[in-house]
Design a protein around this motif. Structure first.
Motif, PDB file in Angstrom:
ATOM      1  N   GLY A   1       0.814  -1.200   0.000  1.00 54.89           N
ATOM      2  CA  GLY A   1       0.000   0.000   0.000  1.00 54.89           C
ATOM      3  C   GLY A   1       0.848   1.250   0.000  1.00 54.89           C
ATOM      4  O   GLY A   1       2.072   1.214  -0.133  1.00 54.89           O
ATOM      5  N   SER A   2       0.181   2.384   0.168  1.00 55.82           N
ATOM      6  CA  SER A   2       0.840   3.685   0.089  1.00 55.82           C
ATOM      7  C   SER A   2       0.769   4.375   1.445  1.00 55.82           C
ATOM      8  O   SER A   2      -0.300   4.830   1.851  1.00 55.82           O
ATOM      9  N   PRO A   3       1.904   4.477   2.150  1.00 55.65           N
ATOM     10  CA  PRO A   3       1.893   5.177   3.440  1.00 55.65           C
ATOM     11  C   PRO A   3       1.619   6.671   3.240  1.00 55.65           C
ATOM     12  O   PRO A   3       2.088   7.284   2.285  1.00 55.65           O
ATOM     13  N   ARG A   4       0.849   7.236   4.169  1.00 58.00           N
ATOM     14  CA  ARG A   4       0.543   8.661   4.110  1.00 58.00           C
ATOM     15  C   ARG A   4       0.867   9.277   5.470  1.00 58.00           C
ATOM     16  O   ARG A   4       0.543   8.725   6.515  1.00 58.00           O
ATOM     17  N   ILE A   5       1.512  10.472   5.421  1.00 57.62           N
ATOM     18  CA  ILE A   5       1.891  11.180   6.647  1.00 57.62           C
ATOM     19  C   ILE A   5       1.500  12.636   6.476  1.00 57.62           C
ATOM     20  O   ILE A   5       1.688  13.224   5.401  1.00 57.62           O
ATOM     21  N   GLU A   6       0.964  13.250   7.529  1.00 52.75           N
ATOM     22  CA  GLU A   6       0.712  14.682   7.486  1.00 52.75           C
ATOM     23  C   GLU A   6       0.915  15.263   8.880  1.00 52.75           C
ATOM     24  O   GLU A   6       0.769  14.563   9.894  1.00 52.75           O
ATOM     25  N   ALA A   7       1.299  16.531   8.921  1.00 52.80           N
ATOM     26  CA  ALA A   7       1.556  17.214  10.187  1.00 52.80           C
ATOM     27  C   ALA A   7       1.089  18.649  10.070  1.00 52.80           C
ATOM     28  O   ALA A   7       1.160  19.263   8.996  1.00 52.80           O
ATOM     29  N   ASP A   8       0.585  19.188  11.208  1.00 55.89           N
ATOM     30  CA  ASP A   8       0.202  20.592  11.279  1.00 55.89           C
ATOM     31  C   ASP A   8       1.309  21.347  12.000  1.00 55.89           C
ATOM     32  O   ASP A   8       1.754  20.937  13.093  1.00 55.89           O
ATOM     33  N   LEU A   9       1.783  22.478  11.378  1.00 56.42           N
ATOM     34  CA  LEU A   9       2.892  23.252  11.924  1.00 56.42           C
ATOM     35  C   LEU A   9       2.439  24.678  12.179  1.00 56.42           C
ATOM     36  O   LEU A   9       1.500  25.185  11.552  1.00 56.42           O
ATOM     37  N   GLU A  10       3.148  25.310  13.096  1.00 48.90           N
ATOM     38  CA  GLU A  10       2.938  26.741  13.345  1.00 48.90           C
ATOM     39  C   GLU A  10       4.303  27.428  13.267  1.00 48.90           C
ATOM     40  O   GLU A  10       5.242  27.055  13.981  1.00 48.90           O
ATOM     41  N   THR A  11       4.410  28.415  12.363  1.00 47.48           N
ATOM     42  CA  THR A  11       5.638  29.178  12.181  1.00 47.48           C
ATOM     43  C   THR A  11       5.300  30.661  12.309  1.00 47.48           C
ATOM     44  O   THR A  11       4.105  31.029  12.361  1.00 47.48           O
ATOM     45  N   PRO A  12       6.299  31.526  12.345  1.00 53.68           N
ATOM     46  CA  PRO A  12       5.988  32.968  12.397  1.00 53.68           C
ATOM     47  C   PRO A  12       5.146  33.431  11.215  1.00 53.68           C
ATOM     48  O   PRO A  12       4.453  34.449  11.305  1.00 53.68           O
ATOM     49  N   GLU A  13       5.212  32.685  10.085  1.00 49.89           N
ATOM     50  CA  GLU A  13       4.437  33.071   8.904  1.00 49.89           C
ATOM     51  C   GLU A  13       2.991  32.578   8.959  1.00 49.89           C
ATOM     52  O   GLU A  13       2.175  32.966   8.129  1.00 49.89           O
ATOM     53  N   GLY A  14       2.626  31.667   9.890  1.00 52.22           N
ATOM     54  CA  GLY A  14       1.265  31.155   9.974  1.00 52.22           C
ATOM     55  C   GLY A  14       1.237  29.677  10.286  1.00 52.22           C
ATOM     56  O   GLY A  14       2.237  29.073  10.688  1.00 52.22           O
ATOM     57  N   ARG A  15       0.038  29.075  10.097  1.00 47.72           N
ATOM     58  CA  ARG A  15      -0.158  27.638  10.363  1.00 47.72           C
ATOM     59  C   ARG A  15      -0.269  26.921   9.024  1.00 47.72           C
ATOM     60  O   ARG A  15      -1.003  27.350   8.126  1.00 47.72           O
ATOM     61  N   PHE A  16       0.464  25.772   8.915  1.00 45.25           N
ATOM     62  CA  PHE A  16       0.524  25.051   7.658  1.00 45.25           C
ATOM     63  C   PHE A  16       0.349  23.556   7.923  1.00 45.25           C
ATOM     64  O   PHE A  16       0.626  23.071   9.034  1.00 45.25           O
ATOM     65  N   ARG A  17      -0.087  22.862   6.892  1.00 42.93           N
ATOM     66  CA  ARG A  17      -0.213  21.406   6.944  1.00 42.93           C
ATOM     67  C   ARG A  17       0.690  20.804   5.863  1.00 42.93           C
ATOM     68  O   ARG A  17       0.543  21.135   4.675  1.00 42.93           O
ATOM     69  N   LEU A  18       1.617  19.945   6.298  1.00 39.32           N
ATOM     70  CA  LEU A  18       2.478  19.218   5.368  1.00 39.32           C
ATOM     71  C   LEU A  18       1.900  17.834   5.168  1.00 39.32           C
ATOM     72  O   LEU A  18       1.513  17.160   6.140  1.00 39.32           O
ATOM     73  N   ARG A  19       1.873  17.376   3.945  1.00 39.12           N
ATOM     74  CA  ARG A  19       1.283  16.072   3.639  1.00 39.12           C
ATOM     75  C   ARG A  19       2.145  15.374   2.595  1.00 39.12           C
ATOM     76  O   ARG A  19       2.498  15.968   1.576  1.00 39.12           O
ATOM     77  N   LYS A  20       2.484  14.089   2.873  1.00 39.52           N
ATOM     78  CA  LYS A  20       3.240  13.289   1.911  1.00 39.52           C
ATOM     79  C   LYS A  20       2.620  11.913   1.810  1.00 39.52           C
ATOM     80  O   LYS A  20       2.131  11.356   2.801  1.00 39.52           O
ATOM     81  N   GLN A  21       2.671  11.378   0.563  1.00 38.42           N
ATOM     82  CA  GLN A  21       2.251   9.997   0.325  1.00 38.42           C
ATOM     83  C   GLN A  21       3.334   9.332  -0.518  1.00 38.42           C
ATOM     84  O   GLN A  21       3.814   9.916  -1.497  1.00 38.42           O
ATOM     85  N   TYR A  22       3.699   8.109  -0.152  1.00 38.07           N
ATOM     86  CA  TYR A  22       4.801   7.408  -0.812  1.00 38.07           C
ATOM     87  C   TYR A  22       4.260   6.279  -1.679  1.00 38.07           C
ATOM     88  O   TYR A  22       3.187   5.716  -1.433  1.00 38.07           O
ATOM     89  N   PHE A  23       5.064   5.948  -2.732  1.00 41.16           N
ATOM     90  CA  PHE A  23       4.773   4.854  -3.664  1.00 41.16           C
ATOM     91  C   PHE A  23       3.514   5.180  -4.450  1.00 41.16           C
ATOM     92  O   PHE A  23       3.464   6.239  -5.095  1.00 41.16           O
ATOM     93  N   GLY A  24       2.488   4.341  -4.474  1.00 40.36           N
ATOM     94  CA  GLY A  24       1.322   4.587  -5.311  1.00 40.36           C
ATOM     95  C   GLY A  24       0.673   5.924  -4.994  1.00 40.36           C
ATOM     96  O   GLY A  24       0.330   6.205  -3.844  1.00 40.36           O
ATOM     97  N   GLY A  25       0.519   6.787  -6.035  1.00 39.23           N
ATOM     98  CA  GLY A  25      -0.050   8.118  -5.820  1.00 39.23           C
ATOM     99  C   GLY A  25       0.862   9.013  -5.028  1.00 39.23           C
ATOM    100  O   GLY A  25       0.376   9.874  -4.269  1.00 39.23           O
ATOM    101  N   ALA A  26       2.200   8.840  -5.177  1.00 38.30           N
ATOM    102  CA  ALA A  26       3.159   9.612  -4.394  1.00 38.30           C
ATOM    103  C   ALA A  26       2.939  11.102  -4.625  1.00 38.30           C
ATOM    104  O   ALA A  26       2.759  11.568  -5.753  1.00 38.30           O
TER     105      ALA A  26
END
Length: 882
Positions: free
Chosen positions: A70-95
């Motif tokens: 299958g395809s592992p998926r990871i996401e994280a919510d961050l807070e920086t001086p520029e604002g709040r962001f969500r990083l999202r990655k999926q590996y292999f199928g549908g990378a």
């Protein structure tokens, strides 16, 4: 940068499922969960999100996939001086890789642009940025434990941090002249040492060092063997002393005495518990008897009040029924005698039971015998009660009447009395007055009495001497109807009497009373059986059989106790006599009732009053004995109440005095374990002493003292030769060190800020401690405590672990103050730290977390409860687009 949430889907153990770590706050955050719950998986997922490209097919990326693929998926919510962001990655199928602005929901970067955005955020190229230093995976908390690639990344990160704090470094030399002098010094040093200061291979310095090292190694080896021998001797002495202490007669006697005392206390506790069970059963039985006696006294009081009212009515009717008083008196006397006989039989039964109780109590000699006697007495009483119950049930069945018999007879009797009275009122009256010397008229062959009214309710035949027969016939009409009704009522009464197999209404009442008394006796006997044998007679017999027979033999000086068998026979005989006396009393009551039937011929009201009075008298017994009987019932009730109170008090006293059986058992088990442990330790000591003796003997034969003396002489000569070479090398080295002092002084500005951050943290663990960093490795190399320098390499694993964490916290604070805050992530750290220092390390984490994030992942839930901070938990999660 602040991490606020981490989510992963279809990654390693979470095949086809996902978890989320939400609500990550500032300061200290703790995820404490058992092994295999996914803590290290979350760490690796976080590391991959920031440092592993989404299109990677490397081993690290493949390690993220579960066995099912299958395809592992990871996401994280961050807070920086520029604002709040969500990083999202999926590996292999549908990378894919995406960066989303959470304030607007806008996709601001994807694919390679997203990777570049993340790299810029972490300043990761090429060494992994600050996170390479501050994100430490499980088992790699010490610097350099993560392999060469990770060590290089940490080194680059440390240089990056130091450089950002210190700024540009000034020129480290004094120009070309300094370089020339340093070159000449290096050349002269090169004869004996290498550029790194090590002895040159095959050079004079190396050969002298090799000789000294060889002699020192030999001397150290022999001295170590000698020290080992001395340690073995000391160890053997200590173990022998401990063995002597364990084998001391007093110690053995104390342990044995403690075990015996615990055993005696346990036996006494068990005996007390057995006596308490018996006392509770006796108290319950006495309480039941007290209630029964009080109820009997109350019934007798009500009967006395009723009898007083009936006596008044009886006195009014006695004038019209004096001819029946004698019979009633005789029946009452018979009933009194029967009642007295019954009381005598009850007293005899009580005396027999007292003898039986004394016989039972005399046989209580030991715990098992006491229990057997108690069970035997209980079984006998339960069997007797069951027998009485069966006899009472049989008597109740024999005396039972068809339903409604007494009520039907009473109605028939009332109708008969009513119709008889009406017939007398309606009948013709014949009154004859004889003249002087007149012959007597005969009625049924007997002279007809003159001057007396004679009722004519049926054809009356009179013989007139010298004249003939005169027949007087009553008129028809109302008298005929009343006579027919009277005949029907008499017929119904006869039918009911035949169905009940009794002679009269009084006999029916007597049988009904016997049935009621028998039912009460059966219920009382059943209650007694239930109290004595809650689990049934079979359970009592089984328990008695399991106890066996261990009756102690009586001595010549003991008074022979009553024979239990004879006492049982006496009790049975007394019970039989009591049953017969009760039957005789019931027969007397029946005779009394039959005597009351003679009053039926009187007026209906008078006859009813006399019957009620006779019934009351039969229930109460002779009037002279009523006060005595009431007193006896009151005394019996008081005695039963007192006995119940005494039994309850005895039970309470036993409950208070009975020791705790579980405590006694625990004390006995502890005494046994102490004895077993001492014996086991003595055996182990004997084996250890034997082994040490063998080692000491073998080493003593090698002559270690003489060998060490010879080696010391040879080593002194070799050291003198080495000292001459070292003097030259030292002089050149000192010259080179002086020349390089300026360059080294310049680099001090690198370590100053780190040491400033590290000093208060070290103060949490040690007083006046300091750390010195290596110029090339940029790592702590020496720890100074109490004026003593210690190499980091020789510190304990726990100390190195603590120093590594404090150093990372210092670097993290430098980053935060430089405007580049990065969360510190520790996966199963502080595994070698003792309980005292771990509290101080917790204080250090909270101190540094005042202006940054610290995320601790641990499986030591109990130990890390005292860390405090924000508690985190893994919760199920599924992406919205699945």
């Amino acid at each position: 940068m602040r991490l606020r949430a981490l989510r992963l889907w279809n990654l390693r153990r979470f095949a086809g499922s996902g978890v989320a770590l939400e609500g990550i706050a500032d300061g200290v955050n703790v995820l404490a969960a058992p092994n295999e719950e996914g803590k290290s998986t979350c760490f690796d997922a976080l590391h991959a999100l920031f440092f592993l490209p989404h299109g990677s097919a490397a081993k690290a990326a493949k390690a993220l996939r579960p066995y099912s693929g299958g395809s592992p998926r990871i996401e994280a919510d961050l807070e920086t001086p520029e604002g709040r962001f969500r990083l999202r990655k999926q590996y292999f199928g549908g990378a894919r890789a995406e960066v989303i602005d959470l304030a607007t929901g806008r996709l601001i970067a994807q694919a390679d642009e997203a990777e570049a955005w993340i790299a810029h955020l972490m300043e990761a190229a090429p060494a992994g940025g600050p996170a390479g230093l501050l994100w430490v995976r499980q088992g790699a908390i010490e610097f350099g434990m993560g392999g060469k690639a990770e060590t290089d990344a940490e080194h680059a990160a440390r240089e990056d941090v130091l450089g950002s704090v210190a700024g540009e470094v000034e020129d480290l030399t004094g120009g070309r002249r300094m370089a020339a002098i340093l070159a000449r010094v290096e050349t002269d040093l090169g004869v004996n040492v290498t550029a790194t200061g090590r002895p040159r291979t095959h050079g004079p310095y190396a050969r002298a060092l090799a000789e000294v090292d060889s002699l020192e190694d030999d001397l150290k080896r022999h001295e170590a063997q000698l020290a080992e021998l001395r340690q073995a001797l000391e160890t053997r002495r200590a173990k022998a002393a401990r063995l002597t202490e364990l084998d001391a007669p007093d110690a053995r006697a104390d342990r044995a005495e403690a075990r015996e005392a615990a055993a005696r206390a346990l036996a006494a506790a068990r005996a007390s518990a057995s006596r308490l069970d018996a006392a509770r059963a006796e108290a319950e039985l006495s309480a039941t008897r007290a209630r029964a006696a009080a109820e009997a006294l109350e019934r007798f009081r009500v009967a006395l009040e009723t009898a007083a009212d009936l006596a008044t009515r009886d006195r009014e009717a006695r004038a019209r029924a004096e001819d029946a008083a004698a019979a009633v008196s005789e029946a009452a006397a018979a009933e009194t005698r029967a009642t007295a006989a019954r009381e005598a039989a009850a007293l005899a039964l009580q005396a027999a039971r007292d003898r039986q109780t004394r016989a039972t109590e005399a046989l209580r000699a030991a715990e098992r015998a006491a229990r057997r006697e108690t069970l035997a007495a209980t079984l006998a009483r339960a069997e007797a009660a069951q027998k009485r119950q069966e006899e009472a049930e049989a008597e109740r069945a024999a005396a039972a009447l068809p339903a409604g018999t007494v009520a039907g007879l009473e109605r028939a009797e009332a109708e008969i009395r009513e119709h008889a009275a009406r017939a007398r009122a309606e009948a013709a009256t014949l009154t004859l007055e004889y003249g002087r010397g007149a012959p007597r008229i005969l009625r049924d062959g007997a002279p007809l009495e003159g001057g007396t009214p004679h009722l004519v309710v049926a054809p009356l035949h009179l013989d007139l001497p010298g004249i003939g027969r005169l027949t007087v016939t009553p008129g028809a009409g109302a008298s005929g109807a009343n006579a027919e009704a009277l005949a029907k009522a008499e017929a119904r009464r006869a039918t009911l009497l035949r169905a009940a197999a009794v002679e009269s209404l009084a006999a029916a009442r007597s049988r009904e009373e016997r049935a009621r008394d028998a039912a009460g006796a059966a219920a009382l006997a059943a209650s007694e059986v239930k109290i004595l044998a809650p689990d049934g007679l079979a359970a009592l017999r089984t328990a008695l059989a399991r106890l066996g027979d261990d009756t102690p033999t009586a001595t010549a000086e003991d008074e022979p106790p009553p024979d239990p068998a004879a006492a049982e026979v006496a009790v049975q005989a007394a019970e039989t006599a009591l049953a017969r006396a009760e039957a005789a009393r019931d027969a007397a009551r029946a005779g009394h009732g039959r005597a009351r039937e003679t009053r039926i011929a009187a007026e209906a009201a008078a006859e009813t009053a006399r019957e009620a009075h006779a019934r009351s008298a039969a229930e109460l017994g002779p009037e002279p004995d009523r006060a005595a009987r009431r007193a006896a019932l009151a005394a019996a009730s008081a005695e039963a109440t007192a006995e119940a109170a005494a039994r309850a008090e005895a039970r309470a006293a036993l409950e208070t005095a009975t020791p705790d059986l579980e405590v006694a058992e625990a004390a006995f088990q502890r005494a046994e374990s102490v004895q077993r442990r001492a014996e086991s330790e003595a055996r182990d000591l004997e084996v250890a002493i034997s082994g040490l003796t063998g080692r000491i003997q073998s080493q003593a034969d090698e002559g270690l003292e003489e060998t060490c003396t010879e080696l010391r002489g040879e080593l002194d000569a070799a050291r003198a030769r080495l000292a001459a070479i070292e003097a030259e090398v030292a002089a050149l080295t000192r010259l080179r060190s002086a020349l390089e002092a300026a360059r080294s002084a310049a680099r001090e500005q690198y370590f100053g800020p780190v040491l400033e951050e590290l000093r208060p943290l070290l103060g949490l663990l040690f007083d006046e401690a300091a750390v010195r960093f290596g110029e090339s490795s940029l790592l702590p190399e020496t720890l100074t405590r109490e004026g003593q320098d210690e190499s980091v390499e020789i510190l304990s694993g726990g100390m190195r672990e603590q120093l590594a964490i404090l150093t990372r916290l210092a670097f993290a604070r430098l980053l935060a103050r430089g405007g580049r805050p990065v969360p510190v992530v520790l996966d199963d750290a502080l595994v070698f730290t003792d309980d005292a220092r771990i509290e101080r390390m917790f204080d250090a984490l909270h101190r540094q977390a005042r202006d940054m994030q610290v995320i601790v992942l641990t499986c030591r839930q109990r130990a890390f409860e005292r860390l405090g901070g924000e508690g985190l938990a893994l919760t199920p999660w599924r992406p919205d687009d699945l």
